[in-house]
Design a protein around this motif. Structure first.
Motif, PDB file in Angstrom:
ATOM      1  N   HIS A  16       4.831   6.271 -11.932  1.00 27.51           N
ATOM      2  CA  HIS A  16       4.741   5.383 -10.547  1.00 27.51           C
ATOM      3  C   HIS A  16       5.529   4.274 -10.333  1.00 27.51           C
ATOM      4  CE1 HIS A  16       0.230   7.119 -10.706  1.00 27.51           C
ATOM      5  NE2 HIS A  16       0.978   8.000  -9.917  1.00 27.51           N
ATOM      6  N   ILE A  30      -6.734   6.760  -5.716  1.00 30.43           N
ATOM      7  CA  ILE A  30      -7.074   6.447  -7.291  1.00 30.43           C
ATOM      8  C   ILE A  30      -8.672   6.793  -7.730  1.00 30.43           C
ATOM      9  CG2 ILE A  30      -6.745   4.577  -9.003  1.00 30.43           C
ATOM     10  CD1 ILE A  30      -5.171   3.064  -6.992  1.00 30.43           C
ATOM     11  N   ASN A  34       0.931  -1.500  -0.130  1.00 36.29           N
ATOM     12  CA  ASN A  34      -0.107   0.089  -0.152  1.00 36.29           C
ATOM     13  C   ASN A  34       0.950   1.204  -0.017  1.00 36.29           C
ATOM     14  OD1 ASN A  34      -1.422   2.228   1.719  1.00 36.29           O
ATOM     15  ND2 ASN A  34      -2.843   1.171   0.780  1.00 36.29           N
ATOM     16  N   TYR A  80      -3.469   3.122 -13.610  1.00 34.58           N
ATOM     17  CA  TYR A  80      -2.698   4.104 -12.819  1.00 34.58           C
ATOM     18  C   TYR A  80      -1.476   3.567 -12.196  1.00 34.58           C
ATOM     19  CZ  TYR A  80      -1.875   6.616  -8.529  1.00 34.58           C
ATOM     20  OH  TYR A  80      -1.562   7.223  -7.250  1.00 34.58           O
ATOM     21  N   VAL A  81      -1.340   2.236 -11.558  1.00 31.33           N
ATOM     22  CA  VAL A  81      -0.178   1.719 -11.125  1.00 31.33           C
ATOM     23  C   VAL A  81       0.861   1.810 -12.107  1.00 31.33           C
ATOM     24  CG1 VAL A  81       0.654  -0.343  -9.815  1.00 31.33           C
ATOM     25  CG2 VAL A  81      -1.448   0.578  -9.353  1.00 31.33           C
ATOM     26  N   ALA A 132      -7.509   1.075 -12.242  1.00 32.69           N
ATOM     27  CA  ALA A 132      -6.610   1.069 -10.834  1.00 32.69           C
ATOM     28  C   ALA A 132      -5.238   0.513 -11.580  1.00 32.69           C
ATOM     29  CB  ALA A 132      -7.261   0.306  -9.847  1.00 32.69           C
ATOM     30  N   GLU A 163      -1.590   7.331  -3.042  1.00 32.89           N
ATOM     31  CA  GLU A 163      -2.324   8.257  -3.299  1.00 32.89           C
ATOM     32  C   GLU A 163      -3.647   7.844  -3.826  1.00 32.89           C
ATOM     33  OE1 GLU A 163      -0.519  10.650  -6.574  1.00 32.89           O
ATOM     34  OE2 GLU A 163       1.342  10.138  -5.718  1.00 32.89           O
ATOM     35  N   TRP A 175       0.055   2.355  -4.081  1.00 36.01           N
ATOM     36  CA  TRP A 175      -1.085   3.116  -4.541  1.00 36.01           C
ATOM     37  C   TRP A 175      -1.619   4.074  -3.041  1.00 36.01           C
ATOM     38  CZ3 TRP A 175      -0.798  -1.870  -5.866  1.00 36.01           C
ATOM     39  CH2 TRP A 175      -1.058  -3.043  -4.843  1.00 36.01           C
TER      40      TRP A 175
END
Length: 450
Positions: free
Chosen positions: A362, A82, A74, A356-357, A353, A80, A78
């Motif tokens: 990131h 999402i 965590n 995003y990662v 998600a 931040e 992630w």
């Protein structure tokens, strides 16, 4: 399934800043675990709707994705918040199980994972390991991520290590290699230098043993797998016609013992010369070796780039696997691969998600947090944050022609099969037996997944 007497640590964490909850479980995963934890999360956010559902909360929709892995990620991946394209806020609920059981040969995490996937939509994301890809592909246990945004930014080696049968089975958070960590102070006290090839490695280990030190910390994980693969496959991956040679292995024309008998003979020799403790090599797990090394209980252990040895109060250096006649090699792999359960009830949110990662910035942040290499295709990444004692190892990894943990083009298992056969050698079986057994397994697996 796990026996009742085999206990494994499980950890659960929800969102940034939430308190980590730990408990010891025995046997099957307790069915009330997620229910209890979600009750805690409901108290925190003041909402009474069921987990995973899109719900209204202060005029903002929110969804919880459930991720099952072997470690809490965590704060490193992630932390931040999402946000999906439709404005939904995505939170990640993490549950973990240790990969290895404390006793016996079963792998705890895999047993838990299969159990939960069999239940259907109980998890959305999961960590997928190379040794499970063949059977998971056949059983359609993961979503093909070939068209996921971010895949195009992965390095060629990282993408190859996450692809099989025309599918991308997971997004790698980092890229790692396995090598040897040496206690420099211990070597200095014995008047020894860090070895650079097989002859020097064996000589150093003999001298350390004579002086009362444990030369090499063994475990039932990868402490034997890595040197065996290095000694066995190094010549294959350094050859100019490796693709042709691999193709002959893949169709069974060339028996795998042609290469791996040499690797098995190395483990047999290490056993017979007492370079590692046989009992520890049968019962301890990799984290035990990492801890023992940090506490100064051995001169060398096999570990991955990023292994947590911060508690060590001595000077150390990381090298390649120095078991070749003319030098060293590393075993490399994209790691922390995140796969999506195709039966997820939150499938589109799970995809968004993960996109995003998978964003390059990131992934670079993840690599820096974990002190390892990035899976992104970018030759300009500055790895000075890793530390001078590991720069030699990084240069070796970057030089290419290293050995993958699993070459999926072969069509049969390498890492897991070699690990299991090395376990038998530690117990007393011969290298000749292991070589013949691996040939049999090669043929069987090629037919199974053809």
């Amino acid at each position: 399934m796990l026996k009742k007497e085999e206990s494994d640590k499980m950890v659960v964490k929800l969102g940034k800043g939430r308190k980590k909850m730990e408990r010891r479980t025995k046997g099957k995963l307790g069915q009330i675990l997620l229910a209890i934890l979600f009750t805690v999360s409901l108290l925190a956010v003041g909402c009474g709707k069921k987990e995973g559902a899109v719900k209204e909360y202060e005029n903002v929709k929110e969804v919880t994705l459930r991720f099952f892995g072997t470690e809490i990620l965590n704060s490193k991946v992630w932390n931040e918040q999402i946000q999906a394209k439709d404005g939904t806020q995505i939170k990640i609920l993490e549950t973990t199980a240790e990969y290895y059981t404390k006793t016996g040969g079963d792998e705890a995490y895999r047993n838990y994972l299969v159990e939960r996937l069999d239940k259907g939509n109980e998890i959305d994301w999961f960590s997928i390991f190379a040794e499970d890809v063949f059977c998971f592909t056949e059983e359609e246990r993961y979503l093909d991520l070939s068209d996921l945004k971010g895949v195009e930014n992965l390095s060629e080696d990282a993408l190859r290590g996450c692809s099989y049968d025309g599918k991308v089975f997971g997004i790698p958070l980092i890229y790692v290699g396995y090598g040897f960590y040496w206690n420099q102070d211990m070597l200095d006290s014995c008047g020894l230098e860090v070895p650079s090839n097989l002859e020097e490695f064996l000589s150093v280990c003999r001298t350390l043993k004579e002086k009362g030190y444990t030369p090499y910390l063994g475990n039932k994980g990868y402490s034997m797998t890595v040197p065996a693969m290095a000694a066995g496959f190094a010549q294959l991956y350094a050859s100019e016609d490796k693709d042709e040679q691999i193709a002959k292995l893949a169709d069974g024309t060339t028996p795998v013992s042609t290469y791996m008998k040499k690797g098995f003979e190395l483990v047999e020799r290490m056993r017979d010369e007492g370079i590692f403790d046989i009992e520890e090599a049968q019962n301890k797990v990799p984290n035990d070796s990492i801890r023992d090394f940090a506490e100064g209980k051995g001169a060398c252990f096999c570990g991955y780039l990023g292994a947590d040895v911060e508690k060590a109060d001595f000077k150390m250096v990381m090298t390649g696997v120095t078991v070749l006649e003319d030098g060293a090699v590393t075993i490399v792999t994209p790691d922390r691969r995140v796969a999506i359960n195709p039966k997820s009830e939150n499938l589109e949110y799970a995809r968004e998600a993960l996109e995003y990662v998978a964003d390059p910035k990131h992934l670079q942040s993840v690599a820096r947090e974990l002190g390892t290499l990035c899976a992104v295709d970018d030759k300009n990444i500055d790895y000075s944050y890793i530390g001078e004692e590991k720069q030699e190892f990084i240069r070796l990894v970057s030089s290419g022609n290293q050995i993958p943990v699993q070459d999926f083009s072969m069509g049969f298992n390498t890492w897991i099969d070699i690990r299991d056969l090395c376990r038998e050698i530690v117990k007393g079986k011969s290298a000749e037996w292991a070589a013949q057994e691996y040939d049999r397994m090669q043929k069987e697996e090629i037919l199974q997944w053809k």
